[in-house]
Design a protein around this motif. Structure first.
Motif, short mmCIF file in Angstrom:
data_model
loop_
_atom_site.label_atom_id
_atom_site.label_comp_id
_atom_site.label_asym_id
_atom_site.label_seq_id
_atom_site.Cartn_x
_atom_site.Cartn_y
_atom_site.Cartn_z
N LEU A 1 -31.52 -31.26 68.85
CA LEU A 1 -31.49 -30.01 69.60
C LEU A 1 -32.69 -29.15 69.26
N ASN A 2 -33.08 -28.33 70.21
CA ASN A 2 -34.00 -27.23 69.95
C ASN A 2 -33.23 -26.08 69.33
N PRO A 3 -33.92 -25.09 68.78
CA PRO A 3 -33.22 -23.96 68.16
C PRO A 3 -32.28 -23.21 69.10
N ASP A 4 -32.51 -23.33 70.42
CA ASP A 4 -31.64 -22.64 71.38
C ASP A 4 -30.50 -23.53 71.87
N GLY A 5 -30.32 -24.68 71.25
CA GLY A 5 -29.23 -25.57 71.60
C GLY A 5 -29.55 -26.55 72.71
N SER A 6 -30.71 -26.43 73.34
CA SER A 6 -31.07 -27.37 74.40
C SER A 6 -31.51 -28.70 73.79
N LEU A 7 -31.40 -29.76 74.59
CA LEU A 7 -31.71 -31.10 74.10
C LEU A 7 -33.21 -31.31 73.93
N LEU B 1 -36.12 -34.03 74.18
CA LEU B 1 -36.26 -35.23 75.00
C LEU B 1 -37.44 -36.07 74.52
N ASP B 2 -37.31 -37.39 74.70
CA ASP B 2 -38.42 -38.26 74.33
C ASP B 2 -39.40 -38.36 75.49
N GLY B 3 -40.39 -39.24 75.37
CA GLY B 3 -41.42 -39.36 76.38
C GLY B 3 -40.92 -39.81 77.74
N GLN B 4 -39.73 -40.42 77.78
CA GLN B 4 -39.13 -40.85 79.04
C GLN B 4 -38.10 -39.87 79.58
N GLY B 5 -38.06 -38.69 78.94
CA GLY B 5 -37.13 -37.66 79.40
C GLY B 5 -35.69 -37.89 78.98
N GLN B 6 -35.48 -38.74 77.95
CA GLN B 6 -34.14 -39.04 77.49
C GLN B 6 -33.84 -38.29 76.18
N PRO B 7 -32.56 -37.92 75.96
CA PRO B 7 -32.22 -37.26 74.69
C PRO B 7 -32.42 -38.19 73.51
N ILE B 8 -32.72 -37.60 72.35
CA ILE B 8 -33.04 -38.37 71.16
C ILE B 8 -31.83 -38.36 70.22
N PRO B 9 -31.24 -39.52 69.92
CA PRO B 9 -30.07 -39.55 69.04
C PRO B 9 -30.38 -38.98 67.66
N GLN C 1 -31.71 -29.55 61.14
CA GLN C 1 -32.15 -28.61 62.16
C GLN C 1 -31.10 -28.40 63.26
N ASN C 2 -30.26 -29.40 63.49
CA ASN C 2 -29.27 -29.29 64.55
C ASN C 2 -28.08 -28.41 64.19
N THR C 3 -27.74 -28.33 62.92
CA THR C 3 -26.46 -27.74 62.54
C THR C 3 -26.34 -26.28 62.96
N GLN D 1 -29.75 -19.15 70.25
CA GLN D 1 -30.86 -19.12 69.30
C GLN D 1 -30.78 -17.89 68.39
N ARG D 2 -30.37 -16.75 68.94
CA ARG D 2 -30.24 -15.56 68.08
C ARG D 2 -29.21 -15.80 66.98
N VAL D 3 -28.09 -16.37 67.33
CA VAL D 3 -27.06 -16.64 66.33
C VAL D 3 -27.51 -17.74 65.37
N ALA D 4 -28.14 -18.79 65.90
CA ALA D 4 -28.61 -19.88 65.06
C ALA D 4 -29.66 -19.40 64.06
N THR D 5 -30.45 -18.42 64.45
CA THR D 5 -31.45 -17.85 63.54
C THR D 5 -30.78 -17.20 62.35
#
Length: 566
Positions: A237-243, A245-253, A327-329, A352-356
């Protein structure tokens, strides 16, 4: 661990009229709850700027603002709680709630009430009583709301505990959640991991290292779920909770099967201390490790290396540190807590505000749950006055919270002291859920649930509580609440003496419940419709006055504008 079950859809029955009005009219008002067009939070787009959580304003707190806070931070408003919040202010009230001591624990209450007898060795007797007792009557409403939230993230269910003393195992587990409600996430995670409750539910209790000669492998249940559901989730995840993505636009496990297998070997050798069929006290003690059953080989996982010969407690500490600092937690847990308290589909900026704050409380502490809870509840998206035109804000109130709100708002008490409400899981005649009775480790509803074939689905907005909302549960809730409002539940009855003073004024009565129950979130048309229905009940007798009070409460509690908390 119990398996995920399909929603039941048994036949629907309606009760006869007990309150002087037609229950079918109430049903018609509530039917829209099953098809809500939107009950998510701030929308789906990402925000380029994430402002800091604002310092609480010194402006006076209105009654509606106080009621909204109490619906998010507790189980709704009462006259006394409204006065507290308005007098102290939101931030100070939250601080005061966090400073309250815990009341008598569930385990001790059950012992005091005589449930620790051998006849109850494989019984659920007493646990429902104790859970309802504290949810309804304990003064630390914020702690009780957080315990309910944690129990739906760090799931242990009575349904999946076919062991000795299951009711005391659950009682000790909920006491553990209470004790760690305002500590750090890392402390909570370790307490959960070593509890007899979680150990029994997800099979870490008695888990042994592999044996090539017999083909035995460590059990993977807890290893999998502690990552998937309790810490880092499935994808980066990004800091704002969004996924990400890899170079093919797929989520990264975030992990793979090798990680699960390796983590399972870390979690070996643990078991309850001194299990005793004559005394359940052992369920209160963290599990202990037998070194000969622990896999002490070298391991590499989650970005850390565990040296060969490392003892079990140290190895567990290293992996729990890695999960807590991943970073995800911060965004993963922050989003779920926002969903449990404020809104179903929080904006990326809110997450992201709360995650910060989760990452750093301002004093270098990670996972400070006090700071995280305040960040959630004091955020601008939580405190802003709801806009009726904004149809993607808020959340569907889960049925347990609606019921507890009614009981607290109207000072429900028990003459017997037993709180015999029982299991409310039946979807056709009760609430379709009951505390600590989830059908699976995935809770009653998943945090990522998007209702199919709906406007929410088209907009890809999550609404977890709608996973247990259907024609059967909508009508079941109405029937259950009609009986509760008019008769009480088992030995638990409401106190309407103060309400009867307003019975002759239908408008004042409805306005009161619009504030206490719905945070002044009912439209003028809805208030007028309910007032007209309530006015049709004569107040020439005491029975008619009581019927007016009961009708006003029920009609507010079944209308869609109440069911959606904003």
């Amino acid at each position: 661990m119990s398996i995920l079950q399909e929603d039941a859809s048994p036949g629907v029955e309606t009760d006869v009229d007990h309150a002087g009005f037609d229950p079918l009219a109430a049903m018609a008002l509530a039917a829209g709850a099953a098809l809500l067009s939107a009950c998510g939070g701030g929308g789906g787009g990402s925000s380029d700027t994430v402002a800091a959580t604002p310092t609480p304003s010194a402006a006076p707190v209105t009654s509606a603002d106080a009621s909204r806070l109490l619906s998010q931070a507790g189980f709704g408003a009462s006259d006394d709680l409204l006065s507290q919040v308005r007098t102290q202010g939101t931030s100070a009230w939250l601080d005061a709630q966090m400073a309250l001591p815990t009341s008598q624990g569930h385990y001790d209450w059950m012992v005091a009430n005589g449930y620790n007898v051998v006849a109850n060795l494989y019984s659920s007797g007493g646990i429902d009583n104790s859970l309802w007792h504290k949810l309804i009557s304990s003064p630390d409403v914020l702690r009780q709301r957080m315990v309910l939230a944690y129990s739906e993230i760090f799931v242990v269910s009575l349904i999946g505990l076919p062991i000795a003393w299951p009711q005391f195992t659950v009682a000790a587990y909920v006491d553990l959640l209470e004790a760690n409600a305002f500590g750090t996430y890392r402390q909570l995670l370790q307490a959960v991991a070593l509890s007899v409750g979680m150990g029994s539910y997800l099979n870490m209790r008695g888990n042994q290292k592999g044996n090539p000669a017999t083909g035995r492998q460590p059990d993977e249940n807890f290893a999998r779920e502690v990552m998937q559901l309790m810490s880092i989730g499935l994808y980066l995840l990004n800091p704002d909770g969004s996924l990400q993505l890899d170079g093919q636009g797929q989520p990264i496990p975030t992990y793979d099967q090798t990680t699960i297998t390796t983590l399972a070997s870390v979690f070996t050798g643990w078991d309850a201390s001194g299990a005793n069929n004559l005394d359940p006290a052992f369920v209160r003690t963290p599990m202990v490790n037998t070194a000969s059953r622990h896999d002490s080989t070298a391991k590499s996982l989650l970005g850390i290396n565990i040296a060969a010969g490392t003892d079990a407690a140290t190895a567990m500490g290293q992996v729990l540190d890695a999960l807590a600092s991943h970073q995800n937690t911060a965004p993963f847990i922050s989003r779920q807590l926002i969903q449990r308290l404020v809104c179903s589909n929080p904006s990326p900026a809110y997450i992201q505000r709360v995650a910060t704050v989760f990452a750093n409380n301002g004093a270098g502490v990670r996972g400070d749950l006090k700071a995280v809870i305040k960040a959630i509840l004091l955020d601008t998206e939580a405190r802003a006055t709801p806009d009726p035109a904004h149809t993607t804000s808020g959340k569907l109130r889960e049925p347990v919270i609606r019921f507890v709100q009614w009981a607290r708002t109207f000072n429900a008490t028990t003459a017997t002291g037993k709180w015999g409400i029982g299991d409310l899981s039946d979807p056709a005649s009760k609430l379709g859920m009951s505390p600590l009775r989830s059908p699976s480790v995935f809770n009653f509803f998943r945090p990522g649930y998007v209702p199919p074939d709906s406007q929410l689905g088209t907009l890809n907005l999550t609404s977890p509580e709608l996973q247990i909302t259907n024609e059967s549960t909508v009508v079941g809730y109405i029937n259950f609440m009609q009986n509760a409002v008019t008769k009480g539940v088992a030995d638990v009855v409401p106190g309407y003496s103060a309400e009867l003073l307003l019975a002759v004024d239908a408008n004042a009565l409805v306005q009161r419940y619009a504030l206490l129950l719905a945070c002044n979130g009912l439209s003028a048309d809805t208030v007028a419709t309910i007032t007209t229905a309530v006015s049709s009940i004569s107040t020439s007798t005491s029975a008619g006055q009581l019927a007016r009070v009961q009708a006003a409460i029920l009609l507010v509690m079944v209308c869609p504008e109440y069911l959606v908390q904003k």
